[in-house]
Design an enzyme around this catalytic site. Structure first.
Site: not given
Ligand code: MRU
Length: 345
Positions: A51-53, A198, A239, A249-250
């Protein structure tokens, strides 16, 4: 034995495998997984094992190279059709992070510049280049960030935009790592980041592993520590950033930015240009991934923690208005929202 040696994803070219750290097991277990199965690659991205862009972009590129190396097709048209189909499916599983599209488009471009003979070799080289570039780009973000933040010591971050979200260094945490290397005494507040935690599970894991002073706070504690004067600057990843600078973003990032503005704390978005999407004029047009409600109601609990009659709403991201963003720390330098358009030109 570790193949990855501190990286989050990798390409085992000798055995033709995509390798990743299963992030759903952290911080309690560190496990590296090697695979050449499309189903396992798709599942890894979908279920946030990777995960994570930036990390999902790099992992998708490596996965495509591995899959095509195993193809039995001999004709160029068949190879490119297979590649396009794998790309389409991988991209669909996480629609917000533009890095996924960016990386698969780079792989498709490499394929278009190939023929049946050099197709596989070119895709392998392209995936390795995308991975190397990610490390260089994140390091640059770290260096520019460390320079602009040289008088700051205490940071707040949301979600995980550190090395686990890229190949190495990360984006939002790259300046922290560079300042730590410079011998500065840094402290980081990690928002726990409901519902998938996260911040609590991953950011605190990687920062404490690096010996950086770390405090995990509940998401609703962010404005408390800001008001107490305990935060010099907020650093977050992204993202997808639209042409006008609105940044997805998140989920929860926008609320943090609003609090930071209220308390006069600078709010920086750390952004590799692979996350910039000039085709989207503003953040209202960014597709926000909706995830299953059981991530809210059941995932971290022994028994469901909300009544079955209650509904859930689980958007994975929100969009922070460009007016709340002090600057973007990128691999090309530090820019104000209004400057992004010109950089793009
Ligand atoms: O759903 P996730 O965990 O993939 O979301 C990740 C984030 O929102 C990160 O902050 C973002 O991808 C930047 S990563 C350098």
């Amino acid at each position: 034995m570790s193949f990855l040696n501190g990286a989050t994803v990798g390409f085992d070219t000798k055995n033709n495998k995509a390798v990743f750290v299963d992030q759903t097991l952290l911080p309690n277990e560190y496990r590296e997984v090697s695979t050449d199965s499309f189903t396992q690659m798709y599942d890894a991205i979908k279920t946030l094992k990777v995960r994570g862009a930036p990390a999902i972009g790099v992992f998708a590129a490596i996965s495509l190279a591995v899959l095509m190396n195993n193809s039995t097709a001999e004709m160029y048209d068949v190879l490119i059709n297979e590649l396009s189909e794998f790309s389409r499916e991988l991209c669909a599983c996480r629609p917000t992070a533009v890095n996924l599209k960016w990386a698969t488009e780079k792989m498709l471009a490499a394929a278009q510049n190939s023929n049946a003979q050099n197709f596989k070799r070119n895709l392998t080289e392209c995936a390795l280049q995308i991975m190397e570039d990610d490390i260089t780009v994140c390091r640059k973000i770290g260096e520019y960030g460390a320079e602009i933040l040289k008088d700051s010591r205490s940071f707040l971050t949301h979600c995980n935009a550190g090395r686990l979200a890229a190949v190495k260094y990360g984006t939002a945490l790259a300046p922290v790592y560079v300042m730590h290397e410079q011998g500065k005494d840094i402290h980081v507040f990690c928002d726990e980041t409901r519902p998938l935690l996260q911040g609590a599970r991953l950011t605190s894991y990687e920062l404490t592993s690096a010996g950086i002073d770390t405090t995990v706070i509940c998401d609703n504690t962010a404005s408390y520590v800001m008001k107490k004067g305990l935060v010099d600057a907020v650093l977050v990843g992204c993202d997808r950033v639209a042409l006008n600078g609105d940044a997805a973003n998140k989920i929860g990032t926008s609320g943090v930015a609003i609090s930071a503005k209220h308390y006069g704390i600078p709010f920086y978005v750390c952004m590799p240009f692979s996350t910039f999407d000039p085709n989207i004029p503003n953040g209202d047009l960014i597709t926000v991934e909706r995830r299953d409600g059981n991530e809210i109601s059941e995932m971290w609990y022994k028994k469901p923690m909300i009544p079955t009659a209650a509904k859930t709403l689980n958007p994975a991201f929100d969009v922070t208005d460009n007016s709340l963003i002090t600057a973007y720390i990128t691999e090309k330098g530090v820019f104000k929202p209004k400057e992004l358009k010109n950089i793009c030109r």
